[in-house]
Design a protein around this motif. Structure first.
Motif, PDB file in Angstrom:
ATOM      1  N   GLN A  88      32.599  -8.493  40.139  1.00  0.00           N
ATOM      2  CA  GLN A  88      32.912  -7.704  38.957  1.00  0.00           C
ATOM      3  C   GLN A  88      34.205  -8.191  38.302  1.00  0.00           C
ATOM      4  O   GLN A  88      35.135  -8.637  38.977  1.00  0.00           O
ATOM      5  CB  GLN A  88      33.062  -6.232  39.336  1.00  0.00           C
ATOM      6  N   TRP A  89      34.241  -8.075  36.969  1.00  0.00           N
ATOM      7  CA  TRP A  89      35.438  -8.455  36.234  1.00  0.00           C
ATOM      8  C   TRP A  89      35.536  -7.657  34.946  1.00  0.00           C
ATOM      9  O   TRP A  89      34.537  -7.162  34.429  1.00  0.00           O
ATOM     10  CB  TRP A  89      35.462  -9.952  35.917  1.00  0.00           C
ATOM     11  N   ALA A  90      36.753  -7.512  34.448  1.00  0.00           N
ATOM     12  CA  ALA A  90      37.004  -6.869  33.159  1.00  0.00           C
ATOM     13  C   ALA A  90      38.216  -7.554  32.545  1.00  0.00           C
ATOM     14  O   ALA A  90      39.204  -7.833  33.229  1.00  0.00           O
ATOM     15  CB  ALA A  90      37.247  -5.372  33.324  1.00  0.00           C
ATOM     16  N   ARG A  91      38.131  -7.816  31.245  1.00  0.00           N
ATOM     17  CA  ARG A  91      39.191  -8.562  30.545  1.00  0.00           C
ATOM     18  C   ARG A  91      39.709  -7.730  29.376  1.00  0.00           C
ATOM     19  O   ARG A  91      38.940  -7.135  28.632  1.00  0.00           O
ATOM     20  CB  ARG A  91      38.630  -9.895  30.056  1.00  0.00           C
ATOM     21  N   TYR A  92      41.047  -7.714  29.232  1.00  0.00           N
ATOM     22  CA  TYR A  92      41.686  -6.850  28.243  1.00  0.00           C
ATOM     23  C   TYR A  92      42.661  -7.636  27.366  1.00  0.00           C
ATOM     24  O   TYR A  92      43.270  -8.619  27.817  1.00  0.00           O
ATOM     25  CB  TYR A  92      42.460  -5.726  28.936  1.00  0.00           C
ATOM     26  N   GLY A  93      42.809  -7.186  26.132  1.00  0.00           N
ATOM     27  CA  GLY A  93      43.843  -7.681  25.245  1.00  0.00           C
ATOM     28  C   GLY A  93      44.920  -6.627  25.103  1.00  0.00           C
ATOM     29  O   GLY A  93      44.627  -5.444  24.910  1.00  0.00           O
ATOM     30  N   VAL A  94      46.160  -7.036  25.245  1.00  0.00           N
ATOM     31  CA  VAL A  94      47.304  -6.128  25.168  1.00  0.00           C
ATOM     32  C   VAL A  94      48.085  -6.430  23.897  1.00  0.00           C
ATOM     33  O   VAL A  94      48.440  -7.582  23.649  1.00  0.00           O
ATOM     34  CB  VAL A  94      48.225  -6.277  26.396  1.00  0.00           C
ATOM     35  N   THR A  95      48.333  -5.414  23.086  1.00  0.00           N
ATOM     36  CA  THR A  95      49.162  -5.543  21.893  1.00  0.00           C
ATOM     37  C   THR A  95      50.435  -4.731  22.106  1.00  0.00           C
ATOM     38  O   THR A  95      50.372  -3.547  22.446  1.00  0.00           O
ATOM     39  CB  THR A  95      48.431  -5.033  20.633  1.00  0.00           C
ATOM     40  N   TYR A  96      51.597  -5.378  21.916  1.00  0.00           N
ATOM     41  CA  TYR A  96      52.876  -4.751  22.197  1.00  0.00           C
ATOM     42  C   TYR A  96      53.505  -4.194  20.929  1.00  0.00           C
ATOM     43  O   TYR A  96      53.111  -4.535  19.807  1.00  0.00           O
ATOM     44  CB  TYR A  96      53.828  -5.758  22.861  1.00  0.00           C
ATOM     45  N   ARG A  97      54.485  -3.359  21.117  1.00  0.00           N
ATOM     46  CA  ARG A  97      55.137  -2.711  19.976  1.00  0.00           C
ATOM     47  C   ARG A  97      55.789  -3.706  19.038  1.00  0.00           C
ATOM     48  O   ARG A  97      55.930  -3.441  17.840  1.00  0.00           O
ATOM     49  CB  ARG A  97      56.180  -1.710  20.479  1.00  0.00           C
ATOM     50  N   PRO A 227      33.030  -1.868  34.812  1.00  0.00           N
ATOM     51  CA  PRO A 227      33.393  -2.028  36.223  1.00  0.00           C
ATOM     52  C   PRO A 227      34.893  -1.951  36.473  1.00  0.00           C
ATOM     53  O   PRO A 227      35.698  -2.037  35.562  1.00  0.00           O
ATOM     54  CB  PRO A 227      32.852  -3.421  36.562  1.00  0.00           C
ATOM     55  N   ILE A 228      35.236  -1.785  37.724  1.00  0.00           N
ATOM     56  CA  ILE A 228      36.583  -1.737  38.288  1.00  0.00           C
ATOM     57  C   ILE A 228      37.296  -0.443  37.888  1.00  0.00           C
ATOM     58  O   ILE A 228      37.369   0.496  38.670  1.00  0.00           O
ATOM     59  CB  ILE A 228      37.414  -2.980  37.936  1.00  0.00           C
ATOM     60  N   SER A 229      37.847  -0.355  36.686  1.00  0.00           N
ATOM     61  CA  SER A 229      38.625   0.827  36.309  1.00  0.00           C
ATOM     62  C   SER A 229      37.883   1.768  35.386  1.00  0.00           C
ATOM     63  O   SER A 229      38.302   2.912  35.216  1.00  0.00           O
ATOM     64  CB  SER A 229      39.929   0.398  35.621  1.00  0.00           C
ATOM     65  N   GLY A 230      36.815   1.307  34.760  1.00  0.00           N
ATOM     66  CA  GLY A 230      36.135   2.098  33.748  1.00  0.00           C
ATOM     67  C   GLY A 230      36.889   2.145  32.426  1.00  0.00           C
ATOM     68  O   GLY A 230      36.402   2.719  31.447  1.00  0.00           O
ATOM     69  N   MET A 231      38.047   1.517  32.353  1.00  0.00           N
ATOM     70  CA  MET A 231      38.899   1.649  31.166  1.00  0.00           C
ATOM     71  C   MET A 231      38.352   0.854  29.985  1.00  0.00           C
ATOM     72  O   MET A 231      38.041  -0.324  30.099  1.00  0.00           O
ATOM     73  CB  MET A 231      40.328   1.198  31.464  1.00  0.00           C
ATOM     74  N   VAL A 232      38.256   1.538  28.837  1.00  0.00           N
ATOM     75  CA  VAL A 232      37.843   0.921  27.579  1.00  0.00           C
ATOM     76  C   VAL A 232      39.061   0.676  26.694  1.00  0.00           C
ATOM     77  O   VAL A 232      39.177  -0.358  26.046  1.00  0.00           O
ATOM     78  CB  VAL A 232      36.823   1.815  26.847  1.00  0.00           C
ATOM     79  N   LYS A 233      39.978   1.633  26.703  1.00  0.00           N
ATOM     80  CA  LYS A 233      41.159   1.519  25.849  1.00  0.00           C
ATOM     81  C   LYS A 233      42.289   2.347  26.428  1.00  0.00           C
ATOM     82  O   LYS A 233      42.058   3.383  27.052  1.00  0.00           O
ATOM     83  CB  LYS A 233      40.843   1.995  24.426  1.00  0.00           C
ATOM     84  N   LEU A 234      43.523   1.880  26.212  1.00  0.00           N
ATOM     85  CA  LEU A 234      44.739   2.625  26.551  1.00  0.00           C
ATOM     86  C   LEU A 234      45.670   2.539  25.358  1.00  0.00           C
ATOM     87  O   LEU A 234      45.812   1.479  24.747  1.00  0.00           O
ATOM     88  CB  LEU A 234      45.395   2.054  27.804  1.00  0.00           C
TER      89      LEU A 234
END
Length: 259
Positions: A88-97, A227-234
């Protein structure tokens, strides 16, 4: 060296949710000296709490080439998250202030002693860092951190077992975010659209993140099909710091720690 590794672990895993992060409590000089005698590889530089703003226009290195709209992901019939499994894998993009960006991938690459080896890859401009953790999830308690190692520029650093108590309290809130027990008790939300798709039937909750000296509340949207965290957005309360799902899969994860 261990001091820089602690800062690196917190930044990679928690995505640097504040404008600046005070340093956590550090091991004693004796522990640092003993650890440096028992580990290999060059010392690591201190890392900033956010990547430079020049990274604002950095493109997703694994993003789709076409301009097709994101797929529709229907609501799940269950509030139970997918059971962790190798691949399982999940990939995220992080945008900073400050407008900077980074890209983070979570992968389950192996299983051992009732737990899983989870790897985190963090890409910021030209730098790529890897963290490898041996985690043992629990159905009725916190996930246990059993082992921790880092890789950068081809060099692997493993944290000695006697120093693990220095890391567990600092990383526990992020590990809890990574392995929630279920979506029960979370509020139902409208469809959330991110690069990975338009997710219907998401659930959201407010999480307290950050260091004790600089707490921050963030809204987390989850979907049982991720998968893994279930996270879609933070998103933090200002909406200026966000983490969005770019892609995910139930198989295909590989380890960066194997030759």
């Amino acid at each position: 060296m261990i001091r820089a590794l602690i800062v690196s672990a917190f930044l990679v895993c928690l995505c640097s949710c504040g404008d600046s992060q005070p340093e956590p409590a550090q091991p004693s000089e004796q522990e640092v000296e003993a650890s440096e005698r028992n580990t290999s590889g060059p010392p690591r530089p201190e890392l900033p709490s956010e990547p430079p703003s020049e990274a604002a226009n950095e493109a997703d290195p694994e993003g789709p080439e076409s301009g097709e709209p994101p797929p529709d992901v229907p609501a799940s019939e269950s509030l139970s998250l997918i059971e962790p499994a190798i691949g399982q894998w999940a990939r995220y993009g992080v945008t900073y202030r400050n407008g900077g960006r980074s890209f983070t991938r979570y992968s389950i690459v192996d299983r051992e002693a009732g737990g899983f080896w989870v790897e985190v890859e963090d890409r910021r401009r030209t730098a790529t860092r890897h963290v490898r953790m041996h985690l043992r999830p629990s159905s009725d308690g916190p996930t246990e951190l059993l082992a921790l190692m880092f890789k950068r520029d081809g060099e692997v650093e493993q944290i000695p077992p006697r120093l693990m108590p220095q890391f567990r309290p600092m990383l526990q809130q992020w590990i809890a975010l990574l392995f929630p027990h279920s979506l029960e008790g979370e509020l139902e939300a409208d469809a959330i659209t991110v690069p990975a798709g338009a997710f219907h039937g998401t659930r959201h909750t407010t999480e307290a993140l950050g260091m004790p000296e600089q707490p921050m509340n963030a809204i987390v949207w989850r979907h049982a099909g991720v998968p893994i965290s279930g996270m879609v957005k933070l998103s933090d309360e200002s909406g200026e710091h966000t983490v969005q799902l770019l892609g995910y899969g139930l198989e295909g994860a590989t380890s960066a720690f194997r030759d």
